[in-house]
Design a protein around this motif. Structure first.
Motif, short mmCIF file in Angstrom:
data_model
loop_
_atom_site.label_atom_id
_atom_site.label_comp_id
_atom_site.label_asym_id
_atom_site.label_seq_id
_atom_site.Cartn_x
_atom_site.Cartn_y
_atom_site.Cartn_z
N GLU A 58 -31.85 62.49 -9.02
CA GLU A 58 -31.78 61.71 -10.27
C GLU A 58 -32.35 62.41 -11.49
O GLU A 58 -32.06 62.03 -12.62
CB GLU A 58 -32.46 60.35 -10.07
N SER A 59 -33.18 63.46 -11.25
CA SER A 59 -33.83 64.08 -12.42
C SER A 59 -34.12 65.54 -12.15
O SER A 59 -34.10 66.01 -10.99
CB SER A 59 -35.15 63.35 -12.71
N TRP A 61 -36.95 66.81 -12.26
CA TRP A 61 -38.15 66.79 -11.40
C TRP A 61 -37.73 66.73 -9.93
O TRP A 61 -38.19 67.48 -9.09
CB TRP A 61 -39.02 65.57 -11.73
N ARG A 62 -36.82 65.83 -9.61
CA ARG A 62 -36.41 65.64 -8.21
C ARG A 62 -35.74 66.90 -7.65
O ARG A 62 -35.99 67.30 -6.52
CB ARG A 62 -35.45 64.44 -8.12
N ASP A 135 -44.95 62.74 -2.72
CA ASP A 135 -44.52 62.28 -4.04
C ASP A 135 -44.85 60.81 -4.31
O ASP A 135 -45.54 60.50 -5.28
CB ASP A 135 -43.00 62.55 -4.21
N ARG A 136 -44.38 59.89 -3.50
CA ARG A 136 -44.59 58.47 -3.77
C ARG A 136 -45.24 57.81 -2.56
O ARG A 136 -45.05 58.25 -1.43
CB ARG A 136 -43.25 57.77 -4.06
N PHE A 154 -50.45 58.52 -10.28
CA PHE A 154 -49.57 58.03 -11.34
C PHE A 154 -50.31 57.15 -12.35
O PHE A 154 -49.96 57.12 -13.53
CB PHE A 154 -48.39 57.24 -10.75
N ARG A 190 -47.56 54.07 -13.51
CA ARG A 190 -47.58 54.65 -14.85
C ARG A 190 -47.69 53.54 -15.91
O ARG A 190 -48.33 53.69 -16.94
CB ARG A 190 -46.34 55.52 -15.07
N PHE A 214 -35.18 56.43 -14.36
CA PHE A 214 -35.57 57.84 -14.29
C PHE A 214 -34.42 58.81 -14.61
O PHE A 214 -34.52 60.01 -14.36
CB PHE A 214 -36.12 58.21 -12.89
N ASN A 242 -40.51 59.24 -17.45
CA ASN A 242 -40.22 60.63 -17.09
C ASN A 242 -39.46 61.33 -18.21
O ASN A 242 -38.90 60.69 -19.11
CB ASN A 242 -39.49 60.73 -15.74
N ASP A 270 -43.73 64.32 -16.50
CA ASP A 270 -43.15 65.29 -15.57
C ASP A 270 -43.47 66.72 -15.99
O ASP A 270 -43.85 67.53 -15.15
CB ASP A 270 -41.62 65.17 -15.40
N CYS A 290 -46.47 66.27 -13.96
CA CYS A 290 -46.43 65.68 -12.61
C CYS A 290 -45.77 66.73 -11.74
O CYS A 290 -44.56 66.92 -11.81
CB CYS A 290 -45.61 64.39 -12.62
C1 GZL Z 1 -42.92 61.34 -9.62
C2 GZL Z 1 -41.49 61.17 -9.14
C3 GZL Z 1 -40.63 60.67 -10.24
C4 GZL Z 1 -40.53 61.62 -11.43
C5 GZL Z 1 -39.12 61.40 -11.85
O1 GZL Z 1 -43.71 61.85 -8.59
O2 GZL Z 1 -41.43 60.27 -8.07
O3 GZL Z 1 -39.31 60.51 -9.73
O4 GZL Z 1 -41.45 61.35 -12.46
C6 GZL Z 1 -38.43 61.34 -10.51
O5 GZL Z 1 -38.57 62.40 -12.67
O6 GZL Z 1 -37.16 60.81 -10.62
#
Ligand code: GZL
Length: 336
Positions: A58-59, A61-62, A135-136, A154, A190, A214, A242, A270, A290
């Motif tokens: 999706e981004s 970052w991903r 990550d999450r 976060f 966040r 995101f 993000n 990010d 991040c």
């Molecule tokens: C953060 C991550 C988030 C990013 C986004 O750790 O889970 O998901 O901030 C990504 O860019 O889509």
């Protein structure tokens, strides 16, 4: 020639070291016939197999996160069974069940949302496979359903974004907020961290807040509706959870005839390369880092488990904050 895998006993013993109930581990270990130790007959050390369920793409970052995990697995000779969930929790649950069937040595995943994981994580625990969260985080009653969570704080990222708004505006701002995926740990935390700081600044008001999921596309779309709303003209700060949503919003602000980074100051999270490029162009004002490059820490934990070494329950990634003035220099050394 099928590669022989480390004995279940090895992984399980390490799993027990990581804090699981010994009985469950011993029971599982006894159920399994002892397998010849690696090297006993001169055979090479068995290849570790890790099942990884990724949220999607999706981004920026991903994508950087995926590259880091795949690259580190290849570098360490770990067999990675990779599944892209395309933002759907049910696809992640299916992937975890498939990893159980494939009898992988370790399961790692980035949970798209915080809740709804207990049943499948209990199945994984019953199968005696250790789980690493990257990550999450997940919201579960039994912390022994996973060995460790490797990822950012976060809430602190939200605080850092709000502290920048306080500094940049002197404590007076009408804020539009683009939230991340509903129910996800980064979106929840966040928002929480940002609100924790601004509650001490009554002249900083969040007047519009909605999920941009995101992504750049949704971030642009939601910012367009913010700007067209009755409060649109008074928005002078954008807080995006993000960078991708901020980059989409920048397009919407320009199309509305206003100057991003000037008429509307923008802080996002990010610190991806495109955010530095936007700061150099004067369109973004601050990005809170991040770090997506979690591959090395993930496979350090995998190898520690296999070597029966204890693994910290929480591994926090180190991060900074970058403003426009630093962007031109910092962009030269960014890794993602
Ligand atoms: C953060 C991550 C988030 C990013 C986004 O750790 O889970 O998901 O901030 C990504 O860019 O889509």
């Amino acid at each position: 020639m099928p590669t022989r895998r480390p004995t279940r006993r090895t992984i399980l013993a390490a799993f027990c070291l990581a804090g699981l109930s010994l009985a469950a581990c011993e029971k599982k270990a006894e159920d399994k016939p002892a397998e010849p130790k690696a090297g006993a007959t001169g055979t090479p050390a068995p290849k570790l197999r890790v099942g990884f369920s990724q949220i999607g793409a999706e981004s920026d970052w991903r994508r950087a996160n995926t590259e880091s995990i795949k690259g580190e697995a290849a570098k360490r000779g770990v067999e990675l069974v990779f599944a892209d969930a395309q933002q759907k929790q049910e696809n992640q649950i299916k992937a975890l069940r498939s990893f159980i069937q494939q009898k992988v040595d370790v399961i790692a995943f980035s949970p798209v949302v915080e809740t709804g994981w207990e049943p499948v994580l209990k199945e994984v625990k019953e199968a005696g496979i250790p789980v690493i969260l990257t990550d999450r985080a997940v919201d579960v009653s039994d912390p022994n359903l996973f060995v460790t969570f490797i990822g950012a704080d976060f809430v602190e990222e939200g605080r850092r974004a709000a502290n920048w708004v306080v500094k940049a505006t002197g404590g007076k701002a009408m804020v539009a907020e683009l939230q991340g995926t509903p129910g996800s740990a980064p979106a929840i935390d966040r928002k929480k961290g940002f609100e924790e700081v601004i509650k001490a600044h009554p002249d900083i008001k969040v007047i519009k807040s909605q999920s941009g999921e995101f992504t750049r596309a949704k971030g642009k779309e939601v910012m367009e509706t913010f700007l067209k709303s009755s409060e649109g003209a008074s928005i002078n700060v954008l807080y995006a959870h993000n960078d991708d949503m901020a980059l989409g919003a920048i397009q919407a602000i320009e199309e509305a005839g206003r100057k991003p980074g000037v008429d509307i100051k923008i802080v996002s999270i990010d610190a991806v390369r495109a955010a530095f490029e936007a700061m150099v162009a004067g369109k973004l004002n601050c990005t809170v880092e991040c770090n997506p490059l979690l591959g090395p820490q993930l496979f350090d934990a995998v190898e520690a488990l296999a070597a029966k070494k204890p693994v910290e329950k929480r591994i926090v990634t180190k991060e900074g904050v970058f403003e426009q003035a630093q962007a031109a220099e910092a962009i030269k050394t960014r890794q993602y």
